[in-house]
Design a protein around this motif. Structure first.
Motif, PDB file in Angstrom:
ATOM      1  N   ASP A 149       0.780  -1.147   0.011  1.00 36.83           N
ATOM      2  CA  ASP A 149       0.077   0.147   0.136  1.00 36.83           C
ATOM      3  C   ASP A 149       0.775   1.338  -0.126  1.00 36.83           C
ATOM      4  O   ASP A 149       0.613   2.180  -0.597  1.00 36.83           O
ATOM      5  N   MET A 150       1.867   1.285   0.847  1.00 36.83           N
ATOM      6  CA  MET A 150       2.709   2.535   0.793  1.00 36.83           C
ATOM      7  C   MET A 150       3.834   2.496  -0.328  1.00 36.83           C
ATOM      8  O   MET A 150       3.771   3.678  -0.864  1.00 36.83           O
ATOM      9  N   LYS A 151       4.024   1.270  -1.066  1.00 35.54           N
ATOM     10  CA  LYS A 151       4.653   1.483  -2.402  1.00 35.54           C
ATOM     11  C   LYS A 151       3.960   2.221  -3.450  1.00 35.54           C
ATOM     12  O   LYS A 151       4.419   2.675  -4.286  1.00 35.54           O
ATOM     13  N   MET A 152       2.651   1.743  -3.447  1.00 37.00           N
ATOM     14  CA  MET A 152       1.585   2.335  -4.316  1.00 37.00           C
ATOM     15  C   MET A 152       1.608   3.928  -4.297  1.00 37.00           C
ATOM     16  O   MET A 152       1.626   4.592  -5.434  1.00 37.00           O
ATOM     17  N   ARG A 153       1.324   4.326  -3.136  1.00 32.74           N
ATOM     18  CA  ARG A 153       1.209   5.630  -2.825  1.00 32.74           C
ATOM     19  C   ARG A 153       2.264   6.512  -2.716  1.00 32.74           C
ATOM     20  O   ARG A 153       2.057   7.775  -3.239  1.00 32.74           O
TER      21      ARG A 153
END
Length: 79
Positions: free
Chosen positions: A68-72
């Protein structure tokens, strides 16, 4: 009944650099990844990262899923 409350001036966060919006909200921006952890469940593994947010102390950092953090926020993860 109201009771007098005296706060500590060192705990007051200045609102000048936060950028409060008209609806009294603001967006938290991640500053740094402090730690990484892989939790093993019964059938899968979940990768998590400990994130330090802007305007927060190190003690208030949170664990978020790595995907999730890598996407955002791609700027936190070097290639």
């Amino acid at each position: 009944m109201l009771i007098n409350c005296f706060g500590y001036p060192s705990l007051i966060v200045p609102i000048d650099n936060i950028g409060i919006k008209d609806n009294i909200s603001y967006e938290e921006i991640p500053v740094q990844i402090l730690d990484r952890l892989v939790r093993k469940l019964r059938t899968k593994e979940v990768a998590s990262v400990k994130v330090l947010w802007r305007n927060q102390f190190v003690e208030e950092s949170t664990w978020e899923t790595k995907e999730d953090m890598k996407m955002r926020y791609t700027h936190l993860f070097p290639s």
